[in-house]
Motif scaffolding. Sequence first.
Motif: not given
Length: 407
Positions: A378-389
Amino acid sequence: MNYNALINNSIAALSSIFQQIDETAQFNTEKVLKAFQNQKIALRHFAPSNGYGYDDIGRDTLEALFSDIMGTELSILRPQIASGTHALSLCLFGILRPGDNYISATGLPYDTLQTVMGINQKVDGSISELGIEYRQVDLLNESKIDIEKVCSLIDCSTKMIMVQRSRGYSNREAIQPSQIGKLVTAVRKIKSDIIIMVDNCYGEFVCKDEPSNYDIDIMAGSLIKNPGGGIAPTGGYITGKKIYIHRIATRLTSPGLGMELGSYENTYRLFYQGLFFAPHIVAQALKVAILYAHVFQHLGYKTFPTFDAQRSDIVQTLQLGNEEAVVKFCQAVQNASPIDSFVTPEAWDMPGYANKVVMAAGTFIAGSSIELSADAPIREPYNVYIQGGLTFEHGVFALKQILNNIY
């Protein structure tokens, strides 16, 4: 907006990229199969062991198999390694000594490794307590190793150069194995005995080559990421040159015992089977990441990398711009999961991280990030990291829920 049409149009537009991923998966599957055949893997290798684990044929053959796949001299691949950070920590403590200095050639390492190293905060037992100097070189334009700058920092006390292949919690590009090879060639001219250590987490089987194909000394990673194929229940690996693997093994067990100890009173089958599945599962995860990049670019968001970029890890960064969107994204991934779909994740002060983190991981293996998962500091620039599947179809299902949740 018709999200089904948007997703279907993206899938159709990505067909040629997906075909390239399938070709890489075929190449790596054949490489893995040949190693299984070279090592004559049989049912007896799945048998458990207990006690000290002397002469554990399942363990020893599994490690030989991994060395065969990666083209290295020796490997440690064991359930006793708790995580990728643990594997990297063993490398650092096994190799570095008071008075040495070491250089990160890819900027600031991932948050949990910063704690091990004693960067930004003092933690009992960190590398910084041992009188070992840390140096850092940031990437050129967030994409290339600044080889000239790295070489300029090398002196007679420099013992190791670290390379983090994946992006971690940053907007930089993942590092291609061939670029690591150029670094190796350059630094060997300056100091021939320098040790090159690669954090290979999230990178295994993404490309046809690995960092171990370029004369590095040590490479480490987690088995609940790419090489475990979504099946390995725990563990990590360290692979590379014998002289350094034996030194590191004394930190895994104790001096004088090294690699001889370590039992596992459960079947080794899941580790073997996970390695077999790994190239295919990595291909599924890559397709999921590229689809998310394509869709979110269409919606006007910044993505790192872009959908059409050359990739070297399975991590996809999406810049959502505010905390609410990040949390909603992760909650949607959790709600679309096969396990703990009823749980609502919230940001919290997670050990080893500088900021609050929200994590979504409704996974069969707790914390497995080769399964569809998402996390965000929870910090700027508010990236979300998605991986896998584990399956592309699950990634599509989750994407529909994410879009509905955010909008």
